[in-house]
Design a protein around this motif. Structure first.
Motif, PDB file in Angstrom:
ATOM      1  N   ALA A 162      -2.255  -5.425  16.783  1.00 17.85           N
ATOM      2  CA  ALA A 162      -1.528  -5.391  18.054  1.00 17.85           C
ATOM      3  C   ALA A 162      -0.176  -4.712  17.886  1.00 17.85           C
ATOM      4  O   ALA A 162       0.390  -4.180  18.838  1.00 17.85           O
ATOM      5  CB  ALA A 162      -1.339  -6.813  18.579  1.00 17.85           C
ATOM      6  N   SER A 163       0.352  -4.756  16.661  1.00 16.49           N
ATOM      7  CA  SER A 163       1.681  -4.205  16.392  1.00 16.49           C
ATOM      8  C   SER A 163       1.715  -3.703  14.957  1.00 16.49           C
ATOM      9  O   SER A 163       1.009  -4.237  14.092  1.00 16.49           O
ATOM     10  CB  SER A 163       2.730  -5.301  16.587  1.00 16.49           C
ATOM     11  OG  SER A 163       3.919  -4.979  15.884  1.00 16.49           O
ATOM     12  N   LEU A 164       2.563  -2.705  14.701  1.00 16.82           N
ATOM     13  CA  LEU A 164       2.698  -2.175  13.340  1.00 16.82           C
ATOM     14  C   LEU A 164       3.800  -2.896  12.564  1.00 16.82           C
ATOM     15  O   LEU A 164       4.009  -2.616  11.379  1.00 16.82           O
ATOM     16  CB  LEU A 164       2.983  -0.668  13.399  1.00 16.82           C
ATOM     17  CG  LEU A 164       1.860   0.159  14.053  1.00 16.82           C
ATOM     18  CD1 LEU A 164       2.295   1.610  14.242  1.00 16.82           C
ATOM     19  CD2 LEU A 164       0.588   0.078  13.218  1.00 16.82           C
ATOM     20  N   ASP A 165       4.474  -3.807  13.210  1.00 14.29           N
ATOM     21  CA  ASP A 165       5.628  -4.473  12.590  1.00 14.29           C
ATOM     22  C   ASP A 165       5.294  -5.113  11.243  1.00 14.29           C
ATOM     23  O   ASP A 165       6.050  -5.012  10.291  1.00 14.29           O
ATOM     24  CB  ASP A 165       6.179  -5.561  13.522  1.00 14.29           C
ATOM     25  CG  ASP A 165       6.909  -4.951  14.712  1.00 14.29           C
ATOM     26  OD1 ASP A 165       7.182  -3.730  14.660  1.00 14.29           O
ATOM     27  OD2 ASP A 165       7.192  -5.686  15.675  1.00 14.29           O
ATOM     28  N   GLY A 166       4.156  -5.788  11.165  1.00 15.25           N
ATOM     29  CA  GLY A 166       3.844  -6.533   9.949  1.00 15.25           C
ATOM     30  C   GLY A 166       3.076  -5.729   8.916  1.00 15.25           C
ATOM     31  O   GLY A 166       2.672  -6.252   7.891  1.00 15.25           O
ATOM     32  N   VAL A 167       2.860  -4.450   9.163  1.00 17.00           N
ATOM     33  CA  VAL A 167       2.040  -3.629   8.270  1.00 17.00           C
ATOM     34  C   VAL A 167       2.942  -2.772   7.387  1.00 17.00           C
ATOM     35  O   VAL A 167       3.814  -2.064   7.907  1.00 17.00           O
ATOM     36  CB  VAL A 167       1.103  -2.716   9.094  1.00 17.00           C
ATOM     37  CG1 VAL A 167       0.163  -1.955   8.177  1.00 17.00           C
ATOM     38  CG2 VAL A 167       0.326  -3.521  10.122  1.00 17.00           C
ATOM     39  N   GLY A 168       2.762  -2.827   6.072  1.00 20.13           N
ATOM     40  CA  GLY A 168       3.587  -2.041   5.144  1.00 20.13           C
ATOM     41  C   GLY A 168       5.058  -2.264   5.441  1.00 20.13           C
ATOM     42  O   GLY A 168       5.517  -3.383   5.612  1.00 20.13           O
ATOM     43  N   GLY A 169       5.814  -1.174   5.537  1.00 22.26           N
ATOM     44  CA  GLY A 169       7.235  -1.267   5.842  1.00 22.26           C
ATOM     45  C   GLY A 169       7.509  -1.314   7.343  1.00 22.26           C
ATOM     46  O   GLY A 169       8.669  -1.295   7.763  1.00 22.26           O
ATOM     47  N   GLY A 170       6.479  -1.331   8.162  1.00 23.37           N
ATOM     48  CA  GLY A 170       6.657  -1.507   9.598  1.00 23.37           C
ATOM     49  C   GLY A 170       6.757  -0.225  10.408  1.00 23.37           C
ATOM     50  O   GLY A 170       6.832  -0.264  11.632  1.00 23.37           O
ATOM     51  N   LYS A 171       6.743   0.946   9.727  1.00 31.98           N
ATOM     52  CA  LYS A 171       6.898   2.196  10.475  1.00 31.98           C
ATOM     53  C   LYS A 171       5.576   2.947  10.651  1.00 31.98           C
ATOM     54  O   LYS A 171       5.554   4.076  11.124  1.00 31.98           O
ATOM     55  CB  LYS A 171       7.933   3.081   9.787  1.00 31.98           C
ATOM     56  CG  LYS A 171       9.351   2.501   9.869  1.00 31.98           C
ATOM     57  CD  LYS A 171      10.381   3.599   9.679  1.00 31.98           C
ATOM     58  CE  LYS A 171      11.731   3.258  10.269  1.00 31.98           C
ATOM     59  NZ  LYS A 171      12.332   2.047   9.712  1.00 31.98           N
ATOM     60  N   GLY A 172       4.475   2.297  10.251  1.00 31.48           N
ATOM     61  CA  GLY A 172       3.163   2.852  10.586  1.00 31.48           C
ATOM     62  C   GLY A 172       2.523   3.745   9.550  1.00 31.48           C
ATOM     63  O   GLY A 172       1.405   4.212   9.773  1.00 31.48           O
ATOM     64  N   GLY A 173       3.210   3.995   8.438  1.00 30.07           N
ATOM     65  CA  GLY A 173       2.573   4.818   7.410  1.00 30.07           C
ATOM     66  C   GLY A 173       3.412   4.878   6.150  1.00 30.07           C
ATOM     67  O   GLY A 173       4.617   4.575   6.166  1.00 30.07           O
ATOM     68  N   PHE A 174       2.753   5.276   5.058  1.00 30.87           N
ATOM     69  CA  PHE A 174       3.423   5.317   3.758  1.00 30.87           C
ATOM     70  C   PHE A 174       4.662   6.208   3.789  1.00 30.87           C
ATOM     71  O   PHE A 174       5.747   5.794   3.364  1.00 30.87           O
ATOM     72  CB  PHE A 174       2.428   5.828   2.697  1.00 30.87           C
ATOM     73  CG  PHE A 174       2.989   5.837   1.314  1.00 30.87           C
ATOM     74  CD1 PHE A 174       2.896   4.722   0.503  1.00 30.87           C
ATOM     75  CD2 PHE A 174       3.626   6.970   0.820  1.00 30.87           C
ATOM     76  CE1 PHE A 174       3.421   4.732  -0.786  1.00 30.87           C
ATOM     77  CE2 PHE A 174       4.160   6.990  -0.468  1.00 30.87           C
ATOM     78  CZ  PHE A 174       4.058   5.867  -1.267  1.00 30.87           C
ATOM     79  N   TRP A 175       4.523   7.425   4.322  1.00 28.42           N
ATOM     80  CA  TRP A 175       5.668   8.348   4.338  1.00 28.42           C
ATOM     81  C   TRP A 175       6.622   8.066   5.482  1.00 28.42           C
ATOM     82  O   TRP A 175       7.813   8.364   5.402  1.00 28.42           O
ATOM     83  CB  TRP A 175       5.183   9.803   4.372  1.00 28.42           C
ATOM     84  CG  TRP A 175       4.557  10.196   3.070  1.00 28.42           C
ATOM     85  CD1 TRP A 175       3.261  10.573   2.852  1.00 28.42           C
ATOM     86  CD2 TRP A 175       5.207  10.229   1.777  1.00 28.42           C
ATOM     87  NE1 TRP A 175       3.059  10.826   1.512  1.00 28.42           N
ATOM     88  CE2 TRP A 175       4.224  10.631   0.835  1.00 28.42           C
ATOM     89  CE3 TRP A 175       6.499   9.956   1.335  1.00 28.42           C
ATOM     90  CZ2 TRP A 175       4.505  10.759  -0.535  1.00 28.42           C
ATOM     91  CZ3 TRP A 175       6.777  10.082  -0.025  1.00 28.42           C
ATOM     92  CH2 TRP A 175       5.798  10.486  -0.939  1.00 28.42           C
ATOM     93  N   GLU A 176       6.101   7.458   6.553  1.00 27.31           N
ATOM     94  CA  GLU A 176       6.975   7.037   7.647  1.00 27.31           C
ATOM     95  C   GLU A 176       7.948   5.973   7.129  1.00 27.31           C
ATOM     96  O   GLU A 176       9.124   5.964   7.454  1.00 27.31           O
ATOM     97  CB  GLU A 176       6.152   6.456   8.807  1.00 27.31           C
ATOM     98  CG  GLU A 176       5.329   7.479   9.585  1.00 27.31           C
ATOM     99  CD  GLU A 176       3.951   7.730   8.986  1.00 27.31           C
ATOM    100  OE1 GLU A 176       3.802   7.646   7.744  1.00 27.31           O
ATOM    101  OE2 GLU A 176       3.023   8.021   9.763  1.00 27.31           O
ATOM    102  N   ASP A 177       7.425   5.048   6.274  1.00 25.46           N
ATOM    103  CA  ASP A 177       8.257   3.983   5.710  1.00 25.46           C
ATOM    104  C   ASP A 177       9.306   4.547   4.748  1.00 25.46           C
ATOM    105  O   ASP A 177      10.429   4.061   4.678  1.00 25.46           O
ATOM    106  CB  ASP A 177       7.391   2.983   4.916  1.00 25.46           C
ATOM    107  CG  ASP A 177       6.556   2.081   5.815  1.00 25.46           C
ATOM    108  OD1 ASP A 177       6.882   1.949   7.004  1.00 25.46           O
ATOM    109  OD2 ASP A 177       5.574   1.499   5.310  1.00 25.46           O
ATOM    110  N   ARG A 178       8.917   5.571   3.949  1.00 26.07           N
ATOM    111  CA  ARG A 178       9.792   6.008   2.856  1.00 26.07           C
ATOM    112  C   ARG A 178      10.642   7.224   3.156  1.00 26.07           C
ATOM    113  O   ARG A 178      11.763   7.333   2.671  1.00 26.07           O
ATOM    114  CB  ARG A 178       8.942   6.317   1.622  1.00 26.07           C
ATOM    115  CG  ARG A 178       8.567   5.068   0.895  1.00 26.07           C
ATOM    116  CD  ARG A 178       7.431   5.299  -0.067  1.00 26.07           C
ATOM    117  NE  ARG A 178       6.945   4.004  -0.523  1.00 26.07           N
ATOM    118  CZ  ARG A 178       6.196   3.202   0.228  1.00 26.07           C
ATOM    119  NH1 ARG A 178       5.822   3.565   1.427  1.00 26.07           N
ATOM    120  NH2 ARG A 178       5.822   2.023  -0.223  1.00 26.07           N
ATOM    121  N   ALA A 179      10.091   8.176   3.893  1.00 25.16           N
ATOM    122  CA  ALA A 179      10.785   9.467   4.012  1.00 25.16           C
ATOM    123  C   ALA A 179      11.176   9.801   5.449  1.00 25.16           C
ATOM    124  O   ALA A 179      11.626  10.907   5.723  1.00 25.16           O
ATOM    125  CB  ALA A 179       9.901  10.573   3.438  1.00 25.16           C
TER     126      ALA A 179
END
Ligand SMILES: Nc1nc2c(c(=O)[nH]1)N[C@H]1C(S)=C(S)[C@@H](COP(=O)(O)O)O[C@H]1N2
Ligand SMILES: [Mo]
Length: 246
Positions: free
Chosen positions: A221-238
């Motif tokens: 329902a939401s991307l908040d609780g997934v990985g770093g919360g930004k929806g993708g590996f590179w979205e979270d890091r870069a």
């Protein structure tokens, strides 16, 4: 002046839609506004359901390079690869009525789509390849999304910088006819370099959205609780854009 109001409007919509209000720096805000503008513009001008261009067999690149992880490299993956992925399973779960656990044979037995498309990597290279696999829509219809499902997350077998690669898309892209779970490249089983045994093709978006080595597909329902919360590996890091429309 008018244009600025439009940008702010689109940006506000995006921020509300992704509940990313939290700890945004002014620079991130600007990115998010631009992303909202880009997404809004594409929806208006072309339509999110428009097809990506498809090419002819003679356009296929002689070599489709691998990028990012080109071999997950751990013992478990190596054992699966050595066995031709005979015991590999794809899980489809999260906010669904009927969770699925599919073997590669079961994935291959579904109705298939083949498409010749151009892959564009944000690092500045492109390649044209022919991809075959079931539409993601077929899997999601079989698993039956619950009404509160809004995003589809792809979990990958490879680890980078101590975390598993992952990506996510909204339901417009999830049900797009060219969004397929590919098990073949150019008519042959997907090579390890390019994501064996299964990788996503999300043809209206940049290369990093096309998750390789996918072993689980999850409706959330939401991307908040997934990985770093930004929806993708590179979205979270870069700070890569979550919506990377092309
Ligand atoms: N699991 C996983 N998927 C991934 C990556 C990765 O490192 N791991 N890299 C992404 C990037 S940046 C690109 S451009 C494409 C590259 O696909 P290719 O290896 O088939 O060229 O895969 C994407 N999907
Ligand atoms: Mo990429």
């Amino acid at each position: 002046m008018k244009r600025r109001n439009l940008l702010v409007g689109l940006g506000a919509g995006l921020v509300a839609g992704c509940s990313k209000v939290g700890a945004s720096t002014p620079m991130q805000k600007l990115f998010e506004l631009a992303e909202g503008w880009h997404r809004g513009a594409q929806r208006t001008l072309a339509g999110r359901n428009a097809l990506a261009r498809e090419f002819s067999p003679e356009d296929i690149s002689p070599y489709f390079r691998g990028n990012g992880t080109t071999d997950p490299g751990d013992a478990s993956y190596a054992a699966h690869a050595a066995a031709g992925f005979a015991d590999w399973k794809l899980a489809v779960g999260g906010l669904v009525d009927r969770p699925l656990l599919l073997s590669l044979d079961q994935v291959r037995a579904l109705p298939q789509r083949t498409q010749i498309t151009r892959h564009d990597c944000v690092e500045g290279w492109s390649a044209i390849g022919q991809w075959t696999g079931p539409q993601l829509k077929t899997l999601l219809d079989a698993a039956k999304l619950k009404p509160d499902a809004r995003f589809i997350v792809f979990h990958c077998a490879d680890m980078l910088e101590g975390a598993n690669y992952y990506e996510s898309i909204d339901l417009i892209d999830a049900f797009h006819p060219q969004t397929i779970v590919a098990h073949q490249l150019n008519g042959a089983p997907l090579p390890v370099t390019n994501g064996a045994p299964l990788r996503m093709r999300i043809e209206r978006q940049l290369g990093y959205k096309h998750a390789k080595y996918v072993n689980a597909i999850e409706a959330v329902a939401s991307l908040d609780g997934v990985g770093g919360g930004k929806g993708g590996f590179w979205e979270d890091r870069a700070g890569y854009q979550w919506y990377a429309g092309i």
